[in-house]
Write a protein that holds these residues in place. Structure first.
Motif, PDB file in Angstrom:
ATOM      1  N   ASN A 145     108.853 -49.951   7.307  1.00 29.16           N
ATOM      2  CA  ASN A 145     109.265 -50.740   8.402  1.00 29.16           C
ATOM      3  C   ASN A 145     108.209 -52.157   8.356  1.00 29.16           C
ATOM      4  OD1 ASN A 145     111.704 -49.698  10.020  1.00 29.16           O
ATOM      5  ND2 ASN A 145     110.175 -47.871   9.631  1.00 29.16           N
ATOM      6  N   LYS A 146     107.283 -52.054   7.425  1.00 30.73           N
ATOM      7  CA  LYS A 146     106.243 -53.294   7.248  1.00 30.73           C
ATOM      8  C   LYS A 146     105.416 -53.250   8.449  1.00 30.73           C
ATOM      9  CE  LYS A 146     109.215 -56.105   4.357  1.00 30.73           C
ATOM     10  NZ  LYS A 146     109.947 -55.013   3.574  1.00 30.73           N
ATOM     11  N   LEU A 147     105.176 -51.835   8.952  1.00 30.94           N
ATOM     12  CA  LEU A 147     104.168 -51.871   9.825  1.00 30.94           C
ATOM     13  C   LEU A 147     102.663 -51.794   9.284  1.00 30.94           C
ATOM     14  CD1 LEU A 147     106.267 -49.476  12.233  1.00 30.94           C
ATOM     15  CD2 LEU A 147     105.863 -51.918  12.658  1.00 30.94           C
ATOM     16  N   ALA A 148     102.530 -51.341   7.986  1.00 32.19           N
ATOM     17  CA  ALA A 148     101.416 -51.052   7.444  1.00 32.19           C
ATOM     18  C   ALA A 148     101.379 -51.530   5.881  1.00 32.19           C
ATOM     19  CB  ALA A 148     100.764 -49.657   7.665  1.00 32.19           C
ATOM     20  N   LYS A 149     100.447 -52.067   5.185  1.00 27.36           N
ATOM     21  CA  LYS A 149     100.661 -52.509   3.710  1.00 27.36           C
ATOM     22  C   LYS A 149     100.043 -51.315   2.992  1.00 27.36           C
ATOM     23  CE  LYS A 149     100.518 -57.540   3.642  1.00 27.36           C
ATOM     24  NZ  LYS A 149      99.801 -58.088   4.731  1.00 27.36           N
ATOM     25  N   LYS A 150      99.105 -50.572   3.661  1.00 25.91           N
ATOM     26  CA  LYS A 150      98.114 -49.669   3.149  1.00 25.91           C
ATOM     27  C   LYS A 150      97.811 -48.540   4.024  1.00 25.91           C
ATOM     28  CE  LYS A 150      96.514 -48.388  -0.947  1.00 25.91           C
ATOM     29  NZ  LYS A 150      95.779 -49.213  -2.031  1.00 25.91           N
ATOM     30  N   VAL A 151      98.432 -47.262   3.680  1.00 22.11           N
ATOM     31  CA  VAL A 151      98.021 -46.213   4.449  1.00 22.11           C
ATOM     32  C   VAL A 151      97.221 -45.223   3.919  1.00 22.11           C
ATOM     33  CG1 VAL A 151      99.306 -44.319   5.445  1.00 22.11           C
ATOM     34  CG2 VAL A 151     100.222 -46.454   5.499  1.00 22.11           C
ATOM     35  N   LEU A 152      96.263 -44.670   4.587  1.00 24.96           N
ATOM     36  CA  LEU A 152      95.388 -43.697   4.035  1.00 24.96           C
ATOM     37  C   LEU A 152      95.443 -42.200   4.613  1.00 24.96           C
ATOM     38  CD1 LEU A 152      92.704 -42.653   2.456  1.00 24.96           C
ATOM     39  CD2 LEU A 152      91.515 -43.546   4.210  1.00 24.96           C
ATOM     40  N   ILE A 153      95.701 -41.177   3.788  1.00 29.32           N
ATOM     41  CA  ILE A 153      96.102 -39.951   4.405  1.00 29.32           C
ATOM     42  C   ILE A 153      94.817 -39.017   4.074  1.00 29.32           C
ATOM     43  CG2 ILE A 153      97.495 -37.643   4.188  1.00 29.32           C
ATOM     44  CD1 ILE A 153      99.710 -39.461   3.751  1.00 29.32           C
ATOM     45  N   VAL A 154      93.957 -38.713   5.101  1.00 36.61           N
ATOM     46  CA  VAL A 154      92.920 -37.876   4.757  1.00 36.61           C
ATOM     47  C   VAL A 154      93.092 -36.558   5.414  1.00 36.61           C
ATOM     48  CG1 VAL A 154      90.684 -37.788   5.959  1.00 36.61           C
ATOM     49  CG2 VAL A 154      91.400 -39.976   5.671  1.00 36.61           C
ATOM     50  N   ASP A 155      93.329 -35.578   4.172  1.00 35.99           N
ATOM     51  CA  ASP A 155      93.826 -34.276   4.544  1.00 35.99           C
ATOM     52  C   ASP A 155      92.610 -33.522   4.214  1.00 35.99           C
ATOM     53  OD1 ASP A 155      94.827 -31.698   4.359  1.00 35.99           O
ATOM     54  OD2 ASP A 155      96.552 -32.361   2.808  1.00 35.99           O
ATOM     55  N   LYS A 223      91.059 -50.448   2.273  1.00 36.60           N
ATOM     56  CA  LYS A 223      91.286 -51.241   3.405  1.00 36.60           C
ATOM     57  C   LYS A 223      92.764 -50.859   4.168  1.00 36.60           C
ATOM     58  CE  LYS A 223      88.354 -54.789   1.890  1.00 36.60           C
ATOM     59  NZ  LYS A 223      87.613 -53.992   1.125  1.00 36.60           N
ATOM     60  N   PRO A 224      92.770 -49.589   4.444  1.00 34.74           N
ATOM     61  CA  PRO A 224      93.907 -49.012   5.287  1.00 34.74           C
ATOM     62  C   PRO A 224      94.268 -49.502   6.434  1.00 34.74           C
ATOM     63  CG  PRO A 224      92.298 -47.232   5.526  1.00 34.74           C
ATOM     64  CD  PRO A 224      91.918 -48.362   4.655  1.00 34.74           C
ATOM     65  N   ASP A 225      95.551 -49.927   6.712  1.00 36.21           N
ATOM     66  CA  ASP A 225      95.955 -50.404   8.358  1.00 36.21           C
ATOM     67  C   ASP A 225      96.223 -49.306   8.991  1.00 36.21           C
ATOM     68  OD1 ASP A 225      96.508 -53.032   6.882  1.00 36.21           O
ATOM     69  OD2 ASP A 225      97.947 -52.150   6.127  1.00 36.21           O
ATOM     70  N   PHE A 226      96.140 -48.085   8.388  1.00 37.18           N
ATOM     71  CA  PHE A 226      96.565 -46.972   9.106  1.00 37.18           C
ATOM     72  C   PHE A 226      96.069 -45.912   8.586  1.00 37.18           C
ATOM     73  CE2 PHE A 226      98.853 -43.453  11.361  1.00 37.18           C
ATOM     74  CZ  PHE A 226      99.363 -44.171  12.642  1.00 37.18           C
ATOM     75  N   ILE A 227      95.768 -44.625   9.373  1.00 41.23           N
ATOM     76  CA  ILE A 227      95.097 -43.444   8.603  1.00 41.23           C
ATOM     77  C   ILE A 227      95.866 -42.261   9.212  1.00 41.23           C
ATOM     78  CG2 ILE A 227      93.078 -41.746   8.600  1.00 41.23           C
ATOM     79  CD1 ILE A 227      91.284 -44.412   8.301  1.00 41.23           C
ATOM     80  N   PHE A 228      96.141 -41.420   8.516  1.00 47.03           N
ATOM     81  CA  PHE A 228      96.608 -40.042   8.806  1.00 47.03           C
ATOM     82  C   PHE A 228      95.521 -39.053   8.715  1.00 47.03           C
ATOM     83  CE2 PHE A 228     100.569 -42.137   8.011  1.00 47.03           C
ATOM     84  CZ  PHE A 228     101.411 -41.699   9.076  1.00 47.03           C
ATOM     85  N   TYR A 229      95.263 -38.286   9.874  1.00 51.33           N
ATOM     86  CA  TYR A 229      94.200 -37.338   9.613  1.00 51.33           C
ATOM     87  C   TYR A 229      94.821 -35.967   9.929  1.00 51.33           C
ATOM     88  CZ  TYR A 229      90.096 -34.511  10.558  1.00 51.33           C
ATOM     89  OH  TYR A 229      88.958 -33.898  10.858  1.00 51.33           O
ATOM     90  N   LEU A 230      94.722 -34.934   8.957  1.00 46.63           N
ATOM     91  CA  LEU A 230      95.151 -33.707   8.905  1.00 46.63           C
ATOM     92  C   LEU A 230      93.924 -32.623   9.177  1.00 46.63           C
ATOM     93  CD1 LEU A 230      97.641 -31.967   6.426  1.00 46.63           C
ATOM     94  CD2 LEU A 230      96.418 -30.948   8.214  1.00 46.63           C
ATOM     95  N   SER A 231      93.771 -32.376  10.494  1.00 44.84           N
ATOM     96  CA  SER A 231      92.550 -31.791  10.919  1.00 44.84           C
ATOM     97  C   SER A 231      92.620 -30.256  11.048  1.00 44.84           C
ATOM     98  CB  SER A 231      92.183 -32.309  12.320  1.00 44.84           C
ATOM     99  OG  SER A 231      93.238 -32.017  13.070  1.00 44.84           O
ATOM    100  N   GLY A 232      93.195 -29.650  10.091  1.00 44.13           N
ATOM    101  CA  GLY A 232      93.061 -28.005   9.647  1.00 44.13           C
ATOM    102  C   GLY A 232      91.788 -27.720  10.257  1.00 44.13           C
ATOM    103  N   VAL A 233      91.708 -26.589  10.845  1.00 44.12           N
ATOM    104  CA  VAL A 233      90.459 -25.765  11.228  1.00 44.12           C
ATOM    105  C   VAL A 233      90.587 -24.532  10.244  1.00 44.12           C
ATOM    106  CG1 VAL A 233      90.208 -26.661  13.321  1.00 44.12           C
ATOM    107  CG2 VAL A 233      91.236 -24.439  13.041  1.00 44.12           C
ATOM    108  N   ASP A 234      91.195 -24.525   9.209  1.00 44.66           N
ATOM    109  CA  ASP A 234      90.982 -23.312   8.278  1.00 44.66           C
ATOM    110  C   ASP A 234      89.746 -23.333   7.376  1.00 44.66           C
ATOM    111  OD1 ASP A 234      92.177 -25.240   6.696  1.00 44.66           O
ATOM    112  OD2 ASP A 234      94.312 -24.093   6.336  1.00 44.66           O
ATOM    113  N   ILE A 235      88.986 -24.490   7.713  1.00 47.85           N
ATOM    114  CA  ILE A 235      87.643 -24.581   6.576  1.00 47.85           C
ATOM    115  C   ILE A 235      86.390 -23.669   7.498  1.00 47.85           C
ATOM    116  CG2 ILE A 235      88.004 -27.115   5.946  1.00 47.85           C
ATOM    117  CD1 ILE A 235      85.575 -27.687   8.167  1.00 47.85           C
ATOM    118  N   LEU A 236      86.848 -23.070   8.564  1.00 49.00           N
ATOM    119  CA  LEU A 236      85.863 -21.964   9.136  1.00 49.00           C
ATOM    120  C   LEU A 236      85.629 -20.871   8.374  1.00 49.00           C
ATOM    121  CD1 LEU A 236      86.963 -22.095  12.804  1.00 49.00           C
ATOM    122  CD2 LEU A 236      85.169 -23.497  11.668  1.00 49.00           C
TER     123      LEU A 236
END
Ligand SMILES: [Zn+2]
Length: 299
Positions: A145-155, A223-236
């Motif tokens: 939808n051309k809402l972002a040129k670059k997306v970063l997924i931080v998993d 230089k992302p326009d948008f970030i997705f953060y996957l904040s799993g808490v299974d690192i405990l």
């Protein structure tokens, strides 16, 4: 103000004795309301998505087999949940919750989904409790939808985002970053754009120093326009399925680091919750609640 996608179907009951802790989807919103981290008005009940947005990421045959409940029994076993119309509806609503979240995040800075982070869903198959990949669907939606040129997924779930990596292989608009346990499931890892595989028992200090070294550089480069953060808490350290050694406070510092970077740099961020399998449900809820508390204090 926190904006949170949640639908009663998220706590869809599994058959008696199923090892997946579905109860967290019921307790987390209750806790957020109880302590005043969120208000009833912050919650949004996602409807069903436009199927075009699902099919922009997932194979049509696979989606048809899900919708018609005709998926091969072996493929169902890989998912680990018994297939039902309600389960498929749940996944569709979660995907819509993330699509809604991208719009909210663009407007308000941050949005949450109380579920999702279904990063083991591949384009044409499900795996490990994941049927449809909500953040991949959200990322592709932004790009199409051309809402972002670059997306970063931080998993940062303890398990590698193997489905997400497969979906975006060769796609320059979406950069996939996964930091996970080296010896954990999935045993055959896919190639993300950046993978950091941590040895067993990695503790707070090492975990946080690697993250602090990596993420600002990555954002600067991509230089992302948008970030997705996957904040799993299974690192405990207490997690039954994770093998890392982080404390609940270290996990909160991780969330603080990621979200304050997004805040400072004015990059909209959508968070999906991902895994958390500590034997004590209170620990799981406390760790997930911390992600929301951090956001409440920042935004
Ligand atoms: Zn996980």
């Amino acid at each position: 103000m926190l904006l949170i996608a949640y639908h009663p179907i998220y706590k869809h009951p599994l058959p008696e004795g199923h090892r997946f802790p579905m109860i967290k989807y019921e307790l987390l919103p209750q806790q957020l309301l109880h302590e005043g981290t969120a208000n009833p008005a912050d919650f949004y009940e996602p409807g069903l998505p436009d199927m075009g947005n699902i099919l922009a990421v997932h194979d049509k045959n696979y989606v048809d087999e899900l919708l018609n409940l005709t998926l091969d029994p072996r493929a169902v076993r890989k998912i680990g949940f018994p297939l039902s119309a309600e389960l498929v509806e749940r996944e569709l609503r979660i995907a819509q919750g993330t699509i809604w979240g991208v719009h909210q995040a663009m407007q308000h800075g941050i949005a949450f989904n109380i579920a999702g982070g279904t990063h083991h869903a591949y384009s044409d198959r499900g795996e490990a409790f994941c049927l449809l990949n909500d953040q991949a669907i959200g990322a592709q939606y932004l790009v199409n939808n051309k809402l972002a040129k670059k997306v970063l997924i931080v998993d940062l779930d303890v398990h590698q985002g193997n489905g997400t990596a497969e979906i975006f292989t060769g796609n320059d608009a979406v950069f996939t970053f996964s930091m996970h346990g080296k010896t954990n499931y999935p045993f055959k890892k896919e190639l993300s754009d950046l993978d950091i595989a941590l040895p067993d028992n990695t503790g707070d200090e090492e975990y946080l120093s690697i993250l602090r070294e990596t993420l600002p550089k990555l954002i600067d480069e991509q230089k992302p326009d948008f970030i997705f953060y996957l904040s799993g808490v299974d690192i405990l350290a207490s997690d039954k399925l994770g093998k890392l050694g982080c404390s609940i406070n270290g996990c909160k510092q991780r969330d603080e680091f990621v979200l304050s970077l997004c805040y400072k740099l004015s990059i909209p961020v959508q968070c999906s919750m991902g895994g958390g399998y500590s034997p004590d449900i209170k620990v799981i809820i406390e760790a997930h609640t911390n992600t929301y508390r951090v956001a409440r204090d920042l935004y």
